[in-house]
Design an enzyme around this catalytic site. Structure first.
Site, PDB file in Angstrom:
ATOM      1  N   LYS A 187       1.574   2.194   9.370  1.00 53.32           N
ATOM      2  CA  LYS A 187       0.177   1.815   9.527  1.00 53.32           C
ATOM      3  C   LYS A 187       0.218   0.520  10.330  1.00 53.32           C
ATOM      4  O   LYS A 187       0.224  -0.574   9.749  1.00 53.32           O
ATOM      5  CB  LYS A 187      -0.515   1.606   8.176  1.00 53.32           C
ATOM      6  CG  LYS A 187      -2.011   1.297   8.331  1.00 53.32           C
ATOM      7  CD  LYS A 187      -2.743   1.326   6.998  1.00 53.32           C
ATOM      8  CE  LYS A 187      -4.234   1.093   7.236  1.00 53.32           C
ATOM      9  NZ  LYS A 187      -5.026   1.252   6.006  1.00 53.32           N
ATOM     10  N   SER A 189      -5.706  -4.758   7.449  1.00 57.79           N
ATOM     11  CA  SER A 189      -6.461  -5.988   7.202  1.00 57.79           C
ATOM     12  C   SER A 189      -6.896  -6.069   5.748  1.00 57.79           C
ATOM     13  O   SER A 189      -7.317  -5.066   5.166  1.00 57.79           O
ATOM     14  CB  SER A 189      -7.709  -6.036   8.098  1.00 57.79           C
ATOM     15  OG  SER A 189      -7.365  -6.054   9.464  1.00 57.79           O
ATOM     16  N   ASP A 210      -1.792  -0.612   1.080  1.00 59.11           N
ATOM     17  CA  ASP A 210      -1.485   0.621   1.804  1.00 59.11           C
ATOM     18  C   ASP A 210      -0.049   0.599   2.324  1.00 59.11           C
ATOM     19  O   ASP A 210       0.656   1.613   2.287  1.00 59.11           O
ATOM     20  CB  ASP A 210      -2.455   0.812   2.972  1.00 59.11           C
ATOM     21  CG  ASP A 210      -3.861   1.139   2.510  1.00 59.11           C
ATOM     22  OD1 ASP A 210      -4.055   1.358   1.301  1.00 59.11           O
ATOM     23  OD2 ASP A 210      -4.770   1.166   3.364  1.00 59.11           O
ATOM     24  N   GLY A 265     -10.025   8.292   3.161  1.00 57.30           N
ATOM     25  CA  GLY A 265      -8.884   8.993   2.584  1.00 57.30           C
ATOM     26  C   GLY A 265      -7.690   9.123   3.514  1.00 57.30           C
ATOM     27  O   GLY A 265      -6.790   9.933   3.264  1.00 57.30           O
TER      28      GLY A 265
END
Length: 240
Positions: A43, A47, A52, A20
């Site tokens: 971030k 990968s 995200d 999370g």
């Protein structure tokens, strides 16, 4: 922007992958920006999917490019070091810090989402923990509120014992279906890890990695997000 103080740096790490971290980073980012703080989020390593990165971009209204949010992206769903070797890339810790500093200089608060857990190897000779140590920042540890989290959380906090940081807070993220440990995990961890704050984040729903759903969840959890940002020994600004 003319500032005389360094930006606040908060690193969001986790006990594992999929606990999370991205959701919490998005919630904190939206909350900070809504309260008037010029916050940005990165971030640095990602990968397997750019989802995200796209999510964080949407939450900060596209203020950063995908390459600024995630300067080290690999299509393979493996640890960054493994992917980098496959592509014959040599990533130095100083290169990562340089990219972070570039973004940090543009905001009041920078949220940095880690990848996986503390010991995930990022480049030759350094892991997530080493990056945190160089930043000397505030740390939020995200854990699952389910059976096994006591062991995983304590192991992770032990791995942070010798890392210089400004403060540590643990956030227990609840899932849709709890188990026999859900109601007691927070209490036991708070007892065993005192004085480190252990704060619960209740289940907010599914498919929250969409901008509109996130905004509503941030509104509902406003008090909890404020507690997370003011817990522990966190100061208003961190050194960098």
């Amino acid at each position: 922007m003319n500032r005389t103080r360094s930006p606040r740096i908060i690193f969001i790490t986790g006990t594992d992958t999929g606990v999370g971290k991205t959701l919490l980073t998005g919630l904190l980012l939206h909350h900070l920006r809504q309260t008037g703080c010029h916050a940005l989020a990165m971030k640095p390593f990602c990968s397997g999917s750019c989802a995200d990165t796209e999510f964080l971009s949407a939450v900060q209204d596209g203020e950063l490019t995908p390459d600024e949010i995630t300067p080290f992206f690999f299509a393979e769903s493996v640890a960054p070091l493994v992917a980098a070797r496959k592509h014959h890339r040599f990533i130095r810790l100083q290169d990562v810090l340089r990219r972070i500093r570039s973004v940090a200089g543009r905001c009041q608060c920078l949220l940095i989402e880690g990848i996986g857990g503390l010991l995930v190897p990022l480049g030759e000779g350094f892991a997530v923990r080493d990056l945190i140590a160089k930043l000397a920042c505030e740390v939020i540890l995200v854990s699952r509120n389910r059976l096994g989290t006591i062991n995983h959380t304590i192991l992770t906090t032990d791995a942070l014992q010798d890392v210089e940081m400004i403060g540590l807070t643990i956030v227990l993220m609840s899932s849709q279906e709890g188990d026999s440990s859900t109601s007691s995990n927070g209490r036991i961890l708070a007892e065993l890890l005192a004085p480190t704050p252990v704060l619960p984040m209740g289940f907010l729903g599914v498919n929250l990695l969409r901008s509109e759903d996130l905004k509503e969840s941030a509104r509902k959890s406003k008090k909890t997000l404020a507690r997370i940002l003011s817990s522990g020994s966190f100061g208003p600004l961190s050194s960098f």
